[in-house]
Structure formats: C-alpha cells, structure tokens
Design a protein around this motif. Sequence first.
Motif, PDB file in Angstrom:
ATOM      1  N   HIS A  29      37.681  30.727  43.211  1.00 46.91           N
ATOM      2  CA  HIS A  29      37.912  31.249  44.554  1.00 46.91           C
ATOM      3  C   HIS A  29      39.275  30.781  45.064  1.00 46.91           C
ATOM      4  CE1 HIS A  29      36.497  33.267  48.117  1.00 46.91           C
ATOM      5  NE2 HIS A  29      37.197  32.368  48.783  1.00 46.91           N
ATOM      6  N   PRO A  30      40.157  31.616  45.571  1.00 52.36           N
ATOM      7  CA  PRO A  30      40.004  33.080  45.669  1.00 52.36           C
ATOM      8  C   PRO A  30      40.132  33.730  44.297  1.00 52.36           C
ATOM      9  CG  PRO A  30      42.234  32.451  46.243  1.00 52.36           C
ATOM     10  CD  PRO A  30      41.485  31.179  46.023  1.00 52.36           C
ATOM     11  N   PRO A  31      39.647  34.980  44.171  1.00 53.98           N
ATOM     12  CA  PRO A  31      39.745  35.695  42.898  1.00 53.98           C
ATOM     13  C   PRO A  31      41.180  35.649  42.380  1.00 53.98           C
ATOM     14  CG  PRO A  31      38.522  37.007  44.487  1.00 53.98           C
ATOM     15  CD  PRO A  31      39.001  35.787  45.210  1.00 53.98           C
ATOM     16  N   LEU A  32      41.331  35.275  41.134  1.00 51.54           N
ATOM     17  CA  LEU A  32      42.666  35.087  40.580  1.00 51.54           C
ATOM     18  C   LEU A  32      43.413  36.385  40.330  1.00 51.54           C
ATOM     19  CD1 LEU A  32      42.287  32.310  37.843  1.00 51.54           C
ATOM     20  CD2 LEU A  32      43.571  32.197  39.989  1.00 51.54           C
ATOM     21  N   THR A  33      44.691  36.327  40.583  1.00 53.93           N
ATOM     22  CA  THR A  33      45.582  37.348  40.058  1.00 53.93           C
ATOM     23  C   THR A  33      45.964  36.835  38.688  1.00 53.93           C
ATOM     24  OG1 THR A  33      46.416  38.003  42.203  1.00 53.93           O
ATOM     25  CG2 THR A  33      47.827  38.440  40.297  1.00 53.93           C
ATOM     26  N   THR A  34      45.629  37.616  37.675  1.00 53.16           N
ATOM     27  CA  THR A  34      45.749  37.093  36.314  1.00 53.16           C
ATOM     28  C   THR A  34      45.994  38.231  35.339  1.00 53.16           C
ATOM     29  OG1 THR A  34      44.571  35.745  34.667  1.00 53.16           O
ATOM     30  CG2 THR A  34      43.235  37.139  36.076  1.00 53.16           C
ATOM     31  N   ILE A  35      45.939  37.905  34.073  1.00 48.78           N
ATOM     32  CA  ILE A  35      46.175  38.907  33.031  1.00 48.78           C
ATOM     33  C   ILE A  35      44.936  38.940  32.155  1.00 48.78           C
ATOM     34  CG2 ILE A  35      47.609  39.486  31.034  1.00 48.78           C
ATOM     35  CD1 ILE A  35      49.122  39.695  33.634  1.00 48.78           C
ATOM     36  N   ARG A  36      44.418  40.132  31.983  1.00 44.43           N
ATOM     37  CA  ARG A  36      43.186  40.254  31.207  1.00 44.43           C
ATOM     38  C   ARG A  36      43.524  40.309  29.716  1.00 44.43           C
ATOM     39  NH1 ARG A  36      38.190  41.717  32.924  1.00 44.43           N
ATOM     40  NH2 ARG A  36      38.876  42.441  34.975  1.00 44.43           N
ATOM     41  N   SER A  37      42.907  39.419  28.960  1.00 43.73           N
ATOM     42  CA  SER A  37      43.201  39.324  27.527  1.00 43.73           C
ATOM     43  C   SER A  37      42.230  40.138  26.688  1.00 43.73           C
ATOM     44  CB  SER A  37      43.096  37.861  27.103  1.00 43.73           C
ATOM     45  OG  SER A  37      42.839  37.773  25.722  1.00 43.73           O
ATOM     46  N   PRO A  38      42.725  40.813  25.669  1.00 45.05           N
ATOM     47  CA  PRO A  38      41.845  41.557  24.753  1.00 45.05           C
ATOM     48  C   PRO A  38      41.381  40.661  23.621  1.00 45.05           C
ATOM     49  CG  PRO A  38      44.122  42.004  24.199  1.00 45.05           C
ATOM     50  CD  PRO A  38      44.142  40.970  25.302  1.00 45.05           C
ATOM     51  N   ALA A  39      40.997  39.435  23.928  1.00 44.80           N
ATOM     52  CA  ALA A  39      40.698  38.452  22.885  1.00 44.80           C
ATOM     53  C   ALA A  39      39.639  38.932  21.887  1.00 44.80           C
ATOM     54  CB  ALA A  39      40.254  37.132  23.521  1.00 44.80           C
ATOM     55  N   PHE A  40      38.552  39.478  22.404  1.00 41.71           N
ATOM     56  CA  PHE A  40      37.487  39.932  21.507  1.00 41.71           C
ATOM     57  C   PHE A  40      38.001  41.021  20.562  1.00 41.71           C
ATOM     58  CE2 PHE A  40      33.580  42.171  20.340  1.00 41.71           C
ATOM     59  CZ  PHE A  40      32.716  41.122  20.086  1.00 41.71           C
TER      60      PHE A  40
END
Lengths: 338, 338
Positions: free
Chosen positions: B291-302
Amino acid sequence: MTRARAPTLHTVARAAGVSTAIVSRVVNGHYHGMSAATRARVEAAVDRLGYFPNRAARSLRTSRHHRIALIAVDSSPEFLADPFTTYVVAGLSNALSEQDYGLLVQRLNRRAPLDMLLMRAQDADAITLFMSGPQDERLVLITRFRELGLPLLVFQETLAPIPDDVCVVRQDDRAGGRWLGERIRGLGLSDVLAVVPELAWPAIEARLAGLRDGLDEPGSLTILKVAETDMQAVSTALDRQLAAHVPEAIFASNDQLAAQSIGALARIGREVPADVRVSGFNCLPITGTVHPPLTTIRSPAFALGTRAADLLVRRLAEGRFETKELVLPVEPQAGQSL
Amino acid sequence: MTRARAPTLHTVARAAGVSTAIVSRVVNGHYHGMSAATRARVEAAVDRLGYFPNRAARSLRTSRHHRIALIAVDSSPEFLADPFTTYVVAGLSNALSEQDYGLLVQRLNRRAPLDMLLMRAQDADAITLFMSGPQDERLVLITRFRELGLPLLVFQETLAPIPDDVCVVRQDDRAGGRWLGERIRGLGLSDVLAVVPELAWPAIEARLAGLRDGLDEPGSLTILKVAETDMQAVSTALDRQLAAHVPEAIFASNDQLAAQSIGALARIGREVPADVRVSGFNCLPITGTVHPPLTTIRSPAFALGTRAADLLVRRLAEGRFETKELVLPVEPQAGQSL
DNA sequence: GTGAAAGCGCTAACAC
DNA sequence: GTGTTAGCGCTTTCAC
C-alpha cells in the motif's frame, strides 16, 4: 568440427598404462592396498584428459542415481510459486546439493495419467511428494508410488498409520491454529470466519482443527472456501461473503489470504484491527509486508526442506528411515491485526 | 520379504515368446512391419508384468536422458525463493514435465569448486543457468559449462556475442526501466535514489540503464546497494540513507525493495506518493500487496520459463537453437506510488 | 516379420 | 598390488 568423444575409463587406463579396474578404484577413492605411484599416475591421466565418469553407466551398474524426485500433485501450473512450497523446495534442493544429490522436479496433474510419471520417477533413489486433493486420492497416490519400491517422503501429510518405508515431514499446523484460536477467544470474540482454499489440503484441516481446539466454545465458525489460484475470484468471494455478514474475526489459512481479507474489509470501510481482527498463517519472507503487521504463525518451511534432505540421505545410507514422522514446531508471531 | 526384481526386456520377451528386439520396438512404438498379433502379445505381457524400461540402461545406450539441468549460481541458499526465480522455475518445470522432460535443480555456490557440479550436470541433455555475480565470473562459468558440450540456456543474461550453442532468454528490463524513468521525468522530478542489490546481476544493470535513458537529463541519481537477502540489513541501509537525504523519488529494483522503501519512508513520516514517489519492478502474484498500489513493471517470468522449455526441447530435436536470444516484453503497470 | 549379437561405460568379484 | 572378466538393461544393425 565434431567434438571429441568424451574419455572413458578405458581411455584413461590406456593413458596411464594400467587396467580399468585401477582407474575405477582411484576415481571412487578406493585406494586400499594401492601403490602411491600408480595412484599418482592415474590421477595425472584423469586430470590431463579431463575425465568424468559416465553417470548413466554407473547408475546402470550400481542402481544408485544420486537423485531424489520431487513430485507435486496439483492442478495449478504455478504450484511451485506458492510461498510455502517455494521455501520447502529451496531448503530441500539446497541441502541435497550439499550432499551431492540432485533434485528432479516434476509436476503431476491430478487428472493426468500416472504412468508416465511413475516411469520417470524410476531413475531416482527416492521420491518426495507434495499432495493436494482429498484424502482418498492421496492414499491412492501413496500406494501407487510405493509400488515402485522406492523410499517415499511426504510433506505436510497427516496419515495414520504411516506405511512402510514412508516418512512424513510436516510442521505443527494444529498447534499454530490453536494458538490463534486461543487468542481470538482471549479477546472475547466468537463470530469467526475461516477463509480456506477450495482444494482440500491436510495442513489446512489441521489448522482448522487447531482453531476449534483454541476457540473451545466455537460460537459461530463459518468456513469460506475460495479458489486460491485466482486472485480475482478470491476478492469476489470475500466481497460477497462480507456483504452478507461481517464477522468479528477472520482466520485466514495463509498470509496471502489474510492480505486479501484486509483488502476486502477496507473496501467496505472496515479497519483492522479496530473493526475486525484478522489472522494469517505461514509468515514467510517472500510474502510481502501487509499493513497492519499480521498476527500470524511463522512456518519453518525452509527447515522442513533441509531436514527432509537429511532424512532421505540417511535413509539411503542406512536402509531405513530413522523416524516415521518429523514434526517441526511453528512460532506464533504477534502482530497488530489480531 | 524381498521385493521381486523389476522385470526387464528379457523377462517380457520370454513371457511373450518373442525376442528382446521385438519388445524394445513395441515399447518404443516402432511398429513398422510388425504383425498385429505379435504386437498384441507383447503389449499384454508388458501390462501383465508391469514392465517399465530402465532409464539408466536406455541413457547409457542412447546418450539421451530426457532431463534438463537447472543450475543457480548464487551465494544465497534461498536463491530459489526469490519471486522472480520462483516463477521462471515454475514455468520451466511445468512446460518440461508436459513434454516428458525432467528438471534437475542444483545450486552452485559462487565460491565452491565447480568440478562436482560439472560432473553431476553430465547426466542432463542441456543446462540452464541462473547467474549472479560480476560479468567476468559469469563469463568464466559459461565457458566452463560449454566445455561439457551440452547446449546452454542462460536466463537474464546480457552478453555479446552469444557463444555457439548458447541461447539467452530474458525480459526487456531496459524498456521497463526506461518507462519508469520517463514517468519520473514527466513528473518533473530529478533527485532520484536507486535501490539495488549488492551483488551485481545483469538484469539490474539493464534496469538502471533504462532508468538513465528515461530520465534523459539525469539530475541527481544516487545508487544505494543493499544486501538483499537480509531484511534487517536492508532496513538499516535505507534508514541511514534517508537520514542523510530524502530524494524526490525512489527507484527500487524490485517490488520487495519498493515495499521496504515505503516502510522506511513511513518511519520518517514521509508518505507515498505525496512526499516521495516510489517505483517497483517485476510485479508477481506471489509478492504481497503493497500500500499504496505500486507503479511497477509486470514481469513475464512464468512465460520466460515455458518459452525456455520449448526452445530447449526443440534444440534437442533439431540439433540447433532456433534463436540465439529471446527477449520478452515487460508490461508497465500504473499504480499510485509514482 | 523376427531374432542374434554387439556394445554403450562402468563396478566388483575373483584370479594372479 | 594389479588385471581379467562378467554382466547391469537397453537399442539397433544386420542377417535370415
């Protein structure tokens, strides 16, 4: 350019001017009654040629593989990515590596045919099992795997009696549940909602049993089953449940579900712990920080893995498991959510 | 009671009244020019006796193992428990299981001798590598592993040129870093603190390079290195750094560190995003909600894992990697922290 | 359409 | 102290 064929015992033997038997002995450290000179010559040849024993040949000859299979019976492809599983596997793999054993990871879909897997499990010295699903399904699997004649180590299983050459390694989930239950009771609360995964899992049952122990007089205990693998589904289920009735306390069967519960409560304007109390379970470093800090149970997941590795390696050396069941204690972790 | 010896090709052949050659062909599905009657007789015998081919013998004969080694070069025993690693391994193991390949997991301590591992890696058809540590160390390892003559697939490596029969699979970390950098710049901020793990790791370098790309005019960029494996040490390092100077934005090299940063800011009474902006990286389901919801980068790890599995299986079938490098895109995830 | 036989690389019992 | 040898269980070529 074709890569030179890898040197074999023969190559080395010829190079060192000795027989293959001698080379084999040197490579395996059986120096008994061997002249220092011969040994040195062989070692030199091994180094010079960069010789490595062929493991398949060795396995065929000795029927030992120096490899442990880990089979996860689960319908989710992301089974390995559960925080608890992850730590157990990390501990297991690590301790095995240290003792020169490999860990062969395999997933078994609950609905897929067993045969392929049974066949692949063949080239391991022992099998470790992670199982979800109902008790009868789990028993069938244990039986089938036992037919391979390999030692079996099952994680987080509650099973009596434990079959021959099978070892169970688990944490004391029931004690953890009890501690939380007593705490809830100590606060004078009795309207409790337990949030558990849809798919039965013995450890979860144990946590609930512990909770009941602790609550003693189980005022009103409601069980909400959620499809844990789908975050969205979990939110929806929680929202609907909370719309119908807001309990005094939520007993989440793990920290992830506890975090979700706190989120759902926030959505209907309820604060934790002021309005509703929430407890978690398993408290692992990988599970992010939640606000407020969770009252939860600290899991020895990593140790579960390392201890299992030791048990296995010793079983293979001695011919029998030194214990049929290893139960590691959990550690209550007081936070501000309960 | 001694367990009956497992049936071999010979046993089955005798039971079916045919030669071992025939049984072998049936078991391997080579029915070419074989009478239906013989085939049926053999199949019946196989079923009746519960025959499974001995994998070690098969490996010895064919030099194929149906097994991929995964070697993690790291000094932390908990390497497998990192969220990113965990998802890659989950994807890999899962996709391999589906194609009837096993995944053999092994950890290599950066300081331990290689030989044992090189030897154990022998009984795999290919090797996948996860490496931390400085570039020169990583190169040495790649070279050594290449000497085994096995195909090599390296995750999250940035390497040019890529050696022969080596394949790199990674996510576009640089693009992710750039997106965040541009966002920071768009907000008119220029005093940035980057929090990165102590141990060099090519992906982290790429994220930082991206950040610099995005910031363009890099006002003041401070780098704080923390011992990621020790939560306590991270807190301390952050506290000290923030006591000296509070930046306008914190660029954390992963979501766990972002969560820690938000915590440290809270301890000195600064709110996110009001007082300081914070960005994360990798956004994986296992990483708890912040919290607060992160501004981030979504990883295609799987997906990194599953794609790697496909690449490997095809490499083994065709004799060469169809691509030297596979770069999967990342997905910016706007939250409220930046 | 089926079978005989060679040999993959290694270990260990036994002979010298 | 060192060497010879018989397999471990399988695949595959070649002969019939």
